[in-house]
Design an enzyme around this catalytic site. Structure first.
Site, PDB file in Angstrom:
ATOM      1  N   HIS A  25       0.869  -1.195   0.000  1.00  0.00           N
ATOM      2  CA  HIS A  25       0.000   0.000   0.000  1.00  0.00           C
ATOM      3  C   HIS A  25       0.896   1.232   0.000  1.00  0.00           C
ATOM      4  O   HIS A  25       1.252   1.773   1.044  1.00  0.00           O
ATOM      5  CB  HIS A  25      -0.907  -0.034   1.243  1.00  0.00           C
ATOM      6  CG  HIS A  25      -1.936   1.047   1.292  1.00  0.00           C
ATOM      7  ND1 HIS A  25      -3.092   0.960   2.047  1.00  0.00           N
ATOM      8  CD2 HIS A  25      -2.009   2.261   0.681  1.00  0.00           C
ATOM      9  CE1 HIS A  25      -3.810   2.060   1.912  1.00  0.00           C
ATOM     10  NE2 HIS A  25      -3.165   2.874   1.077  1.00  0.00           N
ATOM     11  N   HIS A 205      -9.617   0.776  -1.216  1.00  0.00           N
ATOM     12  CA  HIS A 205      -9.585   1.449   0.074  1.00  0.00           C
ATOM     13  C   HIS A 205     -10.991   1.363   0.672  1.00  0.00           C
ATOM     14  O   HIS A 205     -11.977   1.696  -0.020  1.00  0.00           O
ATOM     15  CB  HIS A 205      -9.230   2.922  -0.088  1.00  0.00           C
ATOM     16  CG  HIS A 205      -7.779   3.194  -0.342  1.00  0.00           C
ATOM     17  ND1 HIS A 205      -7.079   2.614  -1.355  1.00  0.00           N
ATOM     18  CD2 HIS A 205      -6.902   4.006   0.316  1.00  0.00           C
ATOM     19  CE1 HIS A 205      -5.820   3.059  -1.326  1.00  0.00           C
ATOM     20  NE2 HIS A 205      -5.691   3.903  -0.318  1.00  0.00           N
ATOM     21  N   GLU A 208     -11.200   3.359   5.965  1.00  0.00           N
ATOM     22  CA  GLU A 208     -10.123   4.261   6.416  1.00  0.00           C
ATOM     23  C   GLU A 208     -10.809   5.312   7.303  1.00  0.00           C
ATOM     24  O   GLU A 208     -10.572   5.377   8.500  1.00  0.00           O
ATOM     25  CB  GLU A 208      -9.417   4.909   5.222  1.00  0.00           C
ATOM     26  CG  GLU A 208      -8.337   5.910   5.625  1.00  0.00           C
ATOM     27  CD  GLU A 208      -7.679   6.625   4.429  1.00  0.00           C
ATOM     28  OE1 GLU A 208      -8.215   6.556   3.300  1.00  0.00           O
ATOM     29  OE2 GLU A 208      -6.617   7.254   4.645  1.00  0.00           O
ATOM     30  N   ASP A 286       1.678   4.078   2.745  1.00  0.00           N
ATOM     31  CA  ASP A 286       0.609   4.884   2.128  1.00  0.00           C
ATOM     32  C   ASP A 286       1.190   6.028   1.279  1.00  0.00           C
ATOM     33  O   ASP A 286       1.293   5.877   0.058  1.00  0.00           O
ATOM     34  CB  ASP A 286      -0.348   5.419   3.191  1.00  0.00           C
ATOM     35  CG  ASP A 286      -1.754   5.688   2.668  1.00  0.00           C
ATOM     36  OD1 ASP A 286      -2.024   5.359   1.508  1.00  0.00           O
ATOM     37  OD2 ASP A 286      -2.589   6.219   3.424  1.00  0.00           O
TER      38      ASP A 286
HETATM   39  N1  HPA Z   1      -6.776   7.276   1.073  1.00  0.00           N
HETATM   40  C1  HPA Z   1      -7.456   7.544  -0.033  1.00  0.00           C
HETATM   41  N2  HPA Z   1      -6.891   8.009  -1.126  1.00  0.00           N
HETATM   42  C2  HPA Z   1      -5.580   8.213  -1.131  1.00  0.00           C
HETATM   43  C3  HPA Z   1      -4.826   7.960  -0.017  1.00  0.00           C
HETATM   44  C4  HPA Z   1      -5.451   7.460   1.151  1.00  0.00           C
HETATM   45  O1  HPA Z   1      -4.846   7.187   2.212  1.00  0.00           O
HETATM   46  N3  HPA Z   1      -3.552   8.281  -0.346  1.00  0.00           N
HETATM   47  C5  HPA Z   1      -3.559   8.689  -1.624  1.00  0.00           C
HETATM   48  N4  HPA Z   1      -4.784   8.660  -2.107  1.00  0.00           N
HETATM   49 ZN    ZN Z   2      -3.894   4.680   0.491  1.00  0.00          ZN
END
Ligand code: HPA
Ligand code: ZN
Length: 346
Positions: A25, A205, A208, A286
Protein backbone atom coordinates in the site's frame (compact mmCIF):
# COMPACT_ATOMS: atom_id res chain seq x y z
CA UNK A 1 9.30 -21.98 11.05
CA UNK A 2 9.99 -22.75 14.74
CA UNK A 3 8.57 -20.55 17.48
CA UNK A 4 9.84 -16.98 17.26
CA UNK A 5 12.47 -16.26 19.92
CA UNK A 6 11.70 -13.29 22.18
CA UNK A 7 14.01 -10.37 21.44
CA UNK A 8 15.13 -7.66 23.85
CA UNK A 9 13.35 -4.33 23.29
CA UNK A 10 16.57 -2.57 22.32
CA UNK A 11 17.16 -5.10 19.47
CA UNK A 12 13.60 -4.98 18.12
CA UNK A 13 14.09 -1.91 15.86
CA UNK A 14 17.07 -3.65 14.19
CA UNK A 15 15.00 -6.74 13.56
CA UNK A 16 12.14 -4.66 12.12
CA UNK A 17 14.51 -2.84 9.80
CA UNK A 18 16.47 -5.88 8.64
CA UNK A 19 13.61 -8.31 8.03
CA UNK A 20 12.64 -8.71 4.36
CA UNK A 21 9.16 -7.40 3.67
CA UNK A 22 6.68 -6.55 0.92
CA UNK A 23 5.00 -3.17 0.65
CA UNK A 24 1.42 -3.47 -0.65
CA UNK A 25 0.00 0.00 0.00
CA UNK A 26 2.09 2.83 -1.40
CA UNK A 27 0.66 5.55 -3.64
CA UNK A 28 3.63 6.36 -5.81
CA UNK A 29 2.51 10.00 -6.13
CA UNK A 30 2.62 10.06 -2.32
CA UNK A 31 6.35 9.30 -2.40
CA UNK A 32 7.10 12.66 -4.07
CA UNK A 33 9.36 14.42 -1.60
CA UNK A 34 9.18 18.26 -1.49
CA UNK A 35 12.73 18.46 -2.88
CA UNK A 36 11.71 16.46 -5.96
CA UNK A 37 8.46 18.45 -6.32
CA UNK A 38 10.52 21.66 -6.54
CA UNK A 39 13.14 20.11 -8.86
CA UNK A 40 10.44 18.84 -11.26
CA UNK A 41 8.54 22.14 -11.09
CA UNK A 42 11.69 23.92 -12.21
CA UNK A 43 12.50 21.32 -14.90
CA UNK A 44 8.96 21.59 -16.32
CA UNK A 45 8.28 25.29 -15.76
CA UNK A 46 5.36 24.57 -13.41
CA UNK A 47 4.50 27.38 -11.01
CA UNK A 48 3.74 26.15 -7.47
CA UNK A 49 1.69 28.09 -4.93
CA UNK A 50 4.45 27.56 -2.34
CA UNK A 51 7.60 29.68 -2.49
CA UNK A 52 9.97 27.22 -0.80
CA UNK A 53 10.43 23.61 0.25
CA UNK A 54 10.05 24.69 3.89
CA UNK A 55 6.77 26.46 3.15
CA UNK A 56 5.43 23.38 1.38
CA UNK A 57 6.47 21.10 4.25
CA UNK A 58 4.79 23.50 6.69
CA UNK A 59 1.51 22.95 4.87
CA UNK A 60 1.64 19.23 5.78
CA UNK A 61 -0.61 19.65 8.83
CA UNK A 62 -3.65 17.59 7.97
CA UNK A 63 -6.93 17.28 9.82
CA UNK A 64 -8.54 14.53 7.74
CA UNK A 65 -8.19 12.68 4.43
CA UNK A 66 -9.56 15.51 2.25
CA UNK A 67 -7.19 18.11 3.71
CA UNK A 68 -4.32 15.84 2.63
CA UNK A 69 -5.74 15.01 -0.80
CA UNK A 70 -5.94 18.71 -1.75
CA UNK A 71 -2.17 19.11 -1.23
CA UNK A 72 -1.33 15.68 -2.66
CA UNK A 73 -3.06 16.40 -5.99
CA UNK A 74 -1.35 19.83 -6.15
CA UNK A 75 2.05 18.14 -5.63
CA UNK A 76 1.37 15.69 -8.47
CA UNK A 77 0.90 18.60 -10.91
CA UNK A 78 4.68 18.75 -11.50
CA UNK A 79 4.63 15.32 -13.20
CA UNK A 80 4.54 15.93 -16.94
CA UNK A 81 7.05 13.73 -18.80
CA UNK A 82 7.79 10.02 -18.76
CA UNK A 83 11.13 10.70 -17.06
CA UNK A 84 9.33 12.48 -14.20
CA UNK A 85 7.30 9.36 -13.44
CA UNK A 86 10.45 7.27 -13.70
CA UNK A 87 12.43 9.55 -11.37
CA UNK A 88 9.64 9.57 -8.78
CA UNK A 89 9.32 5.77 -8.71
CA UNK A 90 13.09 5.23 -8.84
CA UNK A 91 13.55 7.46 -5.78
CA UNK A 92 10.93 5.39 -3.95
CA UNK A 93 12.62 2.10 -4.87
CA UNK A 94 16.00 3.32 -3.57
CA UNK A 95 14.36 4.16 -0.22
CA UNK A 96 12.42 0.89 -0.21
CA UNK A 97 15.61 -1.12 -0.81
CA UNK A 98 17.23 0.60 2.20
CA UNK A 99 14.21 -0.59 4.24
CA UNK A 100 14.68 -4.19 3.02
CA UNK A 101 11.52 -4.11 0.94
CA UNK A 102 12.01 -6.98 -1.52
CA UNK A 103 8.63 -6.73 -3.25
CA UNK A 104 6.39 -3.70 -3.85
CA UNK A 105 2.96 -3.22 -5.42
CA UNK A 106 2.61 0.44 -6.39
CA UNK A 107 -0.67 2.30 -6.63
CA UNK A 108 -0.89 5.00 -9.23
CA UNK A 109 -3.72 7.46 -10.01
CA UNK A 110 -3.91 7.90 -13.79
CA UNK A 111 -6.88 10.27 -13.68
CA UNK A 112 -4.82 12.81 -11.71
CA UNK A 113 -2.56 13.01 -14.76
CA UNK A 114 -4.79 12.36 -17.76
CA UNK A 115 -7.15 15.15 -16.54
CA UNK A 116 -4.16 17.54 -16.97
CA UNK A 117 -3.48 16.33 -20.51
CA UNK A 118 -0.67 13.90 -19.60
CA UNK A 119 -0.96 10.74 -21.71
CA UNK A 120 -1.59 7.30 -20.22
CA UNK A 121 1.49 6.10 -22.16
CA UNK A 122 3.66 8.71 -20.40
CA UNK A 123 2.44 7.63 -16.94
CA UNK A 124 2.61 3.87 -17.40
CA UNK A 125 5.80 3.68 -19.47
CA UNK A 126 7.68 5.80 -16.92
CA UNK A 127 6.46 3.78 -13.93
CA UNK A 128 6.95 0.44 -15.66
CA UNK A 129 10.53 1.25 -16.64
CA UNK A 130 11.27 2.11 -13.00
CA UNK A 131 9.78 -1.26 -11.95
CA UNK A 132 12.02 -3.12 -14.43
CA UNK A 133 15.09 -1.25 -13.17
CA UNK A 134 14.10 -1.90 -9.54
CA UNK A 135 14.37 -5.61 -10.27
CA UNK A 136 17.62 -5.34 -12.23
CA UNK A 137 19.43 -2.79 -10.08
CA UNK A 138 18.00 -3.32 -6.59
CA UNK A 139 16.60 -6.86 -6.64
CA UNK A 140 13.08 -5.61 -5.82
CA UNK A 141 10.19 -7.26 -7.66
CA UNK A 142 7.58 -4.64 -8.39
CA UNK A 143 4.21 -4.30 -10.06
CA UNK A 144 1.58 -1.64 -10.69
CA UNK A 145 -2.00 -1.32 -9.42
CA UNK A 146 -4.12 1.28 -11.21
CA UNK A 147 -6.49 3.12 -8.87
CA UNK A 148 -9.75 4.79 -9.85
CA UNK A 149 -10.52 8.08 -8.10
CA UNK A 150 -13.76 7.48 -6.23
CA UNK A 151 -14.78 11.16 -6.10
CA UNK A 152 -15.13 10.97 -9.92
CA UNK A 153 -17.86 9.07 -11.78
CA UNK A 154 -17.94 5.41 -12.73
CA UNK A 155 -18.11 6.55 -16.35
CA UNK A 156 -14.78 8.32 -15.91
CA UNK A 157 -13.36 5.11 -14.42
CA UNK A 158 -14.55 3.17 -17.50
CA UNK A 159 -12.85 5.71 -19.81
CA UNK A 160 -9.66 5.34 -17.78
CA UNK A 161 -9.83 1.56 -18.06
CA UNK A 162 -10.22 1.86 -21.86
CA UNK A 163 -7.11 4.08 -22.06
CA UNK A 164 -5.13 1.63 -19.91
CA UNK A 165 -6.01 -1.54 -21.81
CA UNK A 166 -3.15 -1.22 -24.34
CA UNK A 167 -0.86 -1.48 -21.26
CA UNK A 168 -2.74 -4.42 -19.74
CA UNK A 169 0.43 -6.49 -19.35
CA UNK A 170 2.06 -3.77 -17.23
CA UNK A 171 -0.79 -3.61 -14.68
CA UNK A 172 -1.40 -6.37 -12.16
CA UNK A 173 -4.56 -5.04 -10.57
CA UNK A 174 -6.99 -2.20 -9.98
CA UNK A 175 -7.87 -0.31 -6.80
CA UNK A 176 -10.07 2.49 -5.52
CA UNK A 177 -8.82 5.57 -3.67
CA UNK A 178 -9.41 9.30 -2.95
CA UNK A 179 -12.19 10.74 -0.74
CA UNK A 180 -14.01 7.83 0.83
CA UNK A 181 -17.01 9.16 2.75
CA UNK A 182 -19.97 9.64 0.38
CA UNK A 183 -18.29 7.53 -2.35
CA UNK A 184 -19.06 3.93 -1.36
CA UNK A 185 -17.50 0.99 -3.20
CA UNK A 186 -20.79 0.02 -4.86
CA UNK A 187 -20.61 3.23 -6.92
CA UNK A 188 -17.99 1.29 -8.94
CA UNK A 189 -19.76 -2.09 -9.13
CA UNK A 190 -19.86 -2.28 -12.94
CA UNK A 191 -16.31 -1.20 -13.64
CA UNK A 192 -14.93 -3.61 -11.04
CA UNK A 193 -17.03 -6.43 -12.54
CA UNK A 194 -15.47 -5.64 -15.93
CA UNK A 195 -11.96 -5.55 -14.45
CA UNK A 196 -12.64 -8.92 -12.83
CA UNK A 197 -13.63 -10.38 -16.23
CA UNK A 198 -10.40 -8.98 -17.64
CA UNK A 199 -8.42 -10.89 -15.01
CA UNK A 200 -7.12 -7.98 -12.93
CA UNK A 201 -6.49 -8.46 -9.23
CA UNK A 202 -8.90 -6.29 -7.23
CA UNK A 203 -8.34 -4.17 -4.12
CA UNK A 204 -10.08 -1.11 -2.66
CA UNK A 205 -9.58 1.45 0.07
CA UNK A 206 -12.38 0.90 2.59
CA UNK A 207 -12.83 1.59 6.28
CA UNK A 208 -10.12 4.26 6.42
CA UNK A 209 -12.55 7.04 7.43
CA UNK A 210 -15.66 5.34 6.05
CA UNK A 211 -17.91 2.91 7.96
CA UNK A 212 -17.67 -0.90 8.18
CA UNK A 213 -20.54 -1.01 5.65
CA UNK A 214 -18.05 0.12 2.97
CA UNK A 215 -15.78 -2.82 3.82
CA UNK A 216 -18.73 -5.19 3.42
CA UNK A 217 -19.61 -3.82 -0.01
CA UNK A 218 -15.97 -3.79 -1.12
CA UNK A 219 -15.97 -7.53 -0.36
CA UNK A 220 -19.45 -8.52 -1.48
CA UNK A 221 -20.11 -6.13 -4.39
CA UNK A 222 -16.64 -5.36 -5.76
CA UNK A 223 -15.25 -8.78 -4.72
CA UNK A 224 -11.87 -7.38 -3.76
CA UNK A 225 -9.06 -9.66 -2.58
CA UNK A 226 -7.53 -7.17 -0.11
CA UNK A 227 -8.84 -4.17 1.81
CA UNK A 228 -6.65 -1.06 1.94
CA UNK A 229 -6.70 0.39 5.47
CA UNK A 230 -9.81 -1.34 6.87
CA UNK A 231 -9.11 -0.16 10.41
CA UNK A 232 -12.78 0.79 10.97
CA UNK A 233 -13.65 -2.91 10.70
CA UNK A 234 -12.99 -3.25 14.43
CA UNK A 235 -16.35 -1.53 15.02
CA UNK A 236 -18.20 -4.55 13.53
CA UNK A 237 -17.70 -7.94 15.21
CA UNK A 238 -19.31 -9.89 12.37
CA UNK A 239 -17.08 -8.17 9.82
CA UNK A 240 -14.00 -9.03 11.91
CA UNK A 241 -15.07 -12.69 11.81
CA UNK A 242 -15.57 -12.55 8.06
CA UNK A 243 -12.15 -10.95 7.42
CA UNK A 244 -10.43 -13.51 9.63
CA UNK A 245 -12.29 -16.51 8.20
CA UNK A 246 -11.59 -15.54 4.58
CA UNK A 247 -8.00 -14.42 5.27
CA UNK A 248 -8.70 -11.06 3.62
CA UNK A 249 -5.56 -8.98 4.10
CA UNK A 250 -5.76 -5.44 5.46
CA UNK A 251 -3.00 -3.12 4.25
CA UNK A 252 -2.75 -0.93 7.34
CA UNK A 253 -0.79 2.35 7.35
CA UNK A 254 -0.25 3.52 10.93
CA UNK A 255 1.57 6.84 10.29
CA UNK A 256 -1.06 7.77 7.69
CA UNK A 257 -3.80 7.07 10.23
CA UNK A 258 -1.96 9.22 12.75
CA UNK A 259 -1.39 12.17 10.37
CA UNK A 260 -4.98 12.08 9.05
CA UNK A 261 -6.34 11.96 12.62
CA UNK A 262 -7.97 8.53 12.28
CA UNK A 263 -6.38 7.74 15.68
CA UNK A 264 -5.41 10.37 18.25
CA UNK A 265 -1.96 8.83 18.75
CA UNK A 266 -0.03 5.71 17.76
CA UNK A 267 -0.51 4.15 21.20
CA UNK A 268 -4.26 4.00 20.52
CA UNK A 269 -3.88 2.45 17.06
CA UNK A 270 -5.79 -0.85 16.79
CA UNK A 271 -3.08 -2.80 14.92
CA UNK A 272 -2.52 -5.20 17.83
CA UNK A 273 -6.26 -5.72 18.25
CA UNK A 274 -6.62 -6.60 14.54
CA UNK A 275 -3.67 -9.03 14.76
CA UNK A 276 -4.98 -10.64 17.94
CA UNK A 277 -8.35 -11.16 16.22
CA UNK A 278 -6.54 -13.27 13.61
CA UNK A 279 -6.76 -10.84 10.68
CA UNK A 280 -4.12 -10.93 7.94
CA UNK A 281 -2.75 -7.48 8.71
CA UNK A 282 0.22 -5.87 6.93
CA UNK A 283 2.10 -2.61 7.65
CA UNK A 284 2.67 -0.06 4.87
CA UNK A 285 3.53 3.60 4.30
CA UNK A 286 0.61 4.88 2.13
CA UNK A 287 2.07 8.32 1.21
CA UNK A 288 5.49 8.33 2.88
CA UNK A 289 6.61 11.79 1.71
CA UNK A 290 3.54 13.33 3.35
CA UNK A 291 3.08 11.22 6.49
CA UNK A 292 6.53 11.39 8.03
CA UNK A 293 8.07 8.07 7.15
CA UNK A 294 8.68 5.06 4.92
CA UNK A 295 7.73 1.52 5.80
CA UNK A 296 10.44 0.94 8.42
CA UNK A 297 9.42 4.14 10.21
CA UNK A 298 5.87 2.77 10.30
CA UNK A 299 7.13 -0.47 11.85
CA UNK A 300 9.53 1.00 14.40
CA UNK A 301 7.29 3.83 15.60
CA UNK A 302 4.19 1.64 15.88
CA UNK A 303 6.02 -1.15 17.71
CA UNK A 304 7.55 1.37 20.14
CA UNK A 305 4.15 2.95 20.84
CA UNK A 306 2.03 -0.20 21.15
CA UNK A 307 4.35 -2.83 22.64
CA UNK A 308 4.16 -5.23 19.70
CA UNK A 309 6.86 -7.95 19.85
CA UNK A 310 9.09 -10.05 17.58
CA UNK A 311 6.30 -12.61 17.05
CA UNK A 312 4.09 -9.83 15.65
CA UNK A 313 6.92 -8.63 13.41
CA UNK A 314 7.22 -12.08 11.89
CA UNK A 315 3.46 -12.36 11.36
CA UNK A 316 3.26 -8.93 9.71
CA UNK A 317 6.17 -9.60 7.33
CA UNK A 318 4.89 -13.05 6.50
CA UNK A 319 1.40 -11.67 5.85
CA UNK A 320 2.91 -9.12 3.46
CA UNK A 321 4.24 -11.93 1.27
CA UNK A 322 1.19 -14.18 1.64
CA UNK A 323 -1.14 -11.33 0.62
CA UNK A 324 0.97 -10.18 -2.33
CA UNK A 325 0.13 -10.89 -5.96
CA UNK A 326 3.39 -12.74 -6.67
CA UNK A 327 3.61 -16.28 -8.00
CA UNK A 328 3.74 -19.13 -5.50
CA UNK A 329 7.41 -20.02 -6.11
CA UNK A 330 8.65 -16.46 -5.54
CA UNK A 331 6.42 -16.19 -2.49
CA UNK A 332 8.03 -19.32 -1.07
CA UNK A 333 11.53 -17.89 -1.69
CA UNK A 334 10.69 -14.65 0.11
CA UNK A 335 9.21 -16.51 3.08
CA UNK A 336 12.36 -18.69 3.23
CA UNK A 337 14.43 -15.50 3.36
CA UNK A 338 12.22 -14.17 6.14
CA UNK A 339 12.61 -17.41 8.11
CA UNK A 340 16.40 -17.31 7.66
CA UNK A 341 16.46 -13.72 8.92
CA UNK A 342 14.56 -14.63 12.11
CA UNK A 343 16.62 -17.78 12.68
CA UNK A 344 19.96 -16.00 12.42
CA UNK A 345 18.99 -12.80 14.28
CA UNK A 346 20.74 -12.36 17.63
N1 HPA B 1 -6.78 7.28 1.07
C1 HPA B 1 -7.46 7.54 -0.03
N2 HPA B 1 -6.89 8.01 -1.13
C2 HPA B 1 -5.58 8.21 -1.13
C3 HPA B 1 -4.83 7.96 -0.02
C4 HPA B 1 -5.45 7.46 1.15
O1 HPA B 1 -4.85 7.19 2.21
N3 HPA B 1 -3.55 8.28 -0.35
C5 HPA B 1 -3.56 8.69 -1.62
N4 HPA B 1 -4.78 8.66 -2.11
ZN1 ZN C 1 -3.89 4.68 0.49
Amino acid sequence: MNAIKPISPDRLPDLLRSMPKAELHIHIEGSLEPELIFALAERNGVVLSYSSIAELRNAYAFTNLQSFLDIYYAGASVLIKEQDFYDMAHAYFVKAAADNVVHAELFFDPQTHTARGVGMDVVINGLHRACVDAQNELGISASLIMCFLRHLSEEDAFETLEKALPYREMIIGVGLDSGEVGNPPEKFAKVFARCRELGFHLVAHAGEEGPPAYVWTALDVLKVERIDHGVQASKDALLMQRLAADRIALTVCPLSNLKLCVFADLASHNLMHLLDAGLAVTVNSDDPAYFGGYVNDNFTQTFAATGLQAQHAYTLARNSFEASFIDAATKRQYIDRLNACFESFT
